[in-house]
Write a protein that holds these residues in place. Structure first.
Motif, PDB file in Angstrom:
ATOM      1  N   LYS A  30       0.832  -1.212   0.000  1.00 21.34           N
ATOM      2  CA  LYS A  30       0.000   0.000   0.000  1.00 21.34           C
ATOM      3  C   LYS A  30       0.864   1.259   0.000  1.00 21.34           C
ATOM      4  N   ARG A 169      -3.446   5.713   3.756  1.00 23.20           N
ATOM      5  CA  ARG A 169      -4.610   5.442   2.913  1.00 23.20           C
ATOM      6  C   ARG A 169      -4.705   6.431   1.759  1.00 23.20           C
ATOM      7  N   ALA A 172      -2.054   5.498  -0.809  1.00 30.30           N
ATOM      8  CA  ALA A 172      -2.443   4.310  -1.554  1.00 30.30           C
ATOM      9  C   ALA A 172      -3.503   4.637  -2.609  1.00 30.30           C
ATOM     10  N   GLU A 173      -4.349   5.618  -2.305  1.00 29.42           N
ATOM     11  CA  GLU A 173      -5.418   6.010  -3.239  1.00 29.42           C
ATOM     12  C   GLU A 173      -4.859   6.785  -4.417  1.00 29.42           C
ATOM     13  N   THR A 236      -4.209  -4.679  -1.394  1.00 28.92           N
ATOM     14  CA  THR A 236      -4.404  -3.343  -0.808  1.00 28.92           C
ATOM     15  C   THR A 236      -5.409  -3.370   0.337  1.00 28.92           C
ATOM     16  N   SER A 237      -5.774  -4.549   0.816  1.00 31.42           N
ATOM     17  CA  SER A 237      -6.817  -4.667   1.833  1.00 31.42           C
ATOM     18  C   SER A 237      -6.297  -5.355   3.089  1.00 31.42           C
TER      19      SER A 237
END
Length: 298
Positions: A30, A169, A172-173, A236-237
């Motif tokens: 990530k 986060r 990663a987005e 990614t989870s």
């Protein structure tokens, strides 16, 4: 029925340890888009340090030193080696190959130090077991489940409630948008590597504890069984890594428990069972159990 309960409990315990390793894979991916194939050698490093230090400073002290040292080494791998090649996502495949080189160097040195020995980590559980009715569970398995739940819960809280988690986060987005908003991507990335190293060192304790005979030079290769778990859940989870790890752990326990019934598949089927499950799941959900499909605008 008792056999089923034994298998499920052992599978959940094994899966919870795999979750610590798989979560490290996911966190690094990530943060940097890199598949860290040096994770197994970092795990072995943490276990080795605990084994050689516990007689001098006790198990708790040795584990603390091992966890902090492994986290620092993981951070240095990113800061000293990987960052020199840049942070462009398009070079992620090159960095992934570099982690294979790091793994070979670390694993070779640690294997030379360990040799053919079985090292004890001095864990307080030893070979003791707990009995619940007619079901017997090793104390190390119970400790693995409890520790993993607490540690993974703390990591999820970091993701949800801290600035670092929010930054991770966001990166990663959309890395470019995150950088424009003032997020220091290099710091986020290095901290992610440190956290993954910490989790790997912690997992080594339970992978070498009873009923395993101890730490050996091949222990680091067990991390590769957590790799299918990370793929299963979606790279990614973090929740996907947890779900995939539990699935892999239970699968491995079932194959071991019913080995005679599954002999038609071959004696070594237990070693490939995690990968077989991964392939079957990916045939149905190519992005993983919790992975999101990538949207492409034209």
């Amino acid at each position: 029925m008792n056999t089923v309960l034994d298998i499920v409990l052992n599978g959940l315990a094994l899966g919870s340890v795999y979750a610590l390793v798989a979560l490290g894979f996911v966190i690094i991916f990530k943060a940097s888009g890199v598949m860290n194939f040096a994770h197994g050698s970092l795990l072995l490093l943490g276990g080795y340090l605990t084994a050689v230090l516990h007689e001098h400073i006790g198990f708790a002290g040795a584990l603390a030193v091992a966890v902090l040292t492994t986290a620092a080494v993981a951070g240095l791998v990113d800061r000293v080696l990987l960052r020199r090649l840049g942070t462009d996502p398009h070079t992620a495949h090159v960095l992934t190959i570099l982690t294979i080189g790091v793994d070979i160097v670390l694993m070779t040195d640690l294997a030379r130090r360990i040799g053919g020995d079985l090292l004890s980590l001095g864990d307080p559980w030893g070979g003791s077991v707990a009995t619940f009715g007619s079901v017997t569970v090793a104390h190390s398995r119970i400790a693995a489940i409890v520790t993993s739940v607490l540690v993974i819960g703390a990591v999820f809280a970091l993701f949800r409630y801290t600035g670092w988690g929010l930054s991770l986060r966001a990166a990663a987005e959309d890395r470019e948008a995150a950088a424009l908003m003032g997020i220091r991507l290099t710091r986020i990335r290095t901290l992610s590597w440190c956290l993954a190293g910490l989790l790997a060192a912690l997992a080594a304790v339970f992978l070498a504890a009873f009923p395993a005979p101890g730490l050996e030079r091949t222990t680091g290769q067990i991390a590769l069984k957590a790799f299918p778990a990370a793929i299963l859940g979606g790279m990614t989870s973090p929740p996907g890594a947890l779900a995939g790890s539990l699935l892999i752990g239970v699968t491995e326990a079932v194959v071991a428990g019913y080995q005679s019934e599954l002999s038609v598949l071959g004696d070594g089927f237990g070693d490939v069972a995690p990968y077989a499950v991964m392939v079957l799941v990916l045939l149905v959900r190519p992005a993983g159990l919790f992975g999101a499909k990538e949207a492409v605008r034209v």
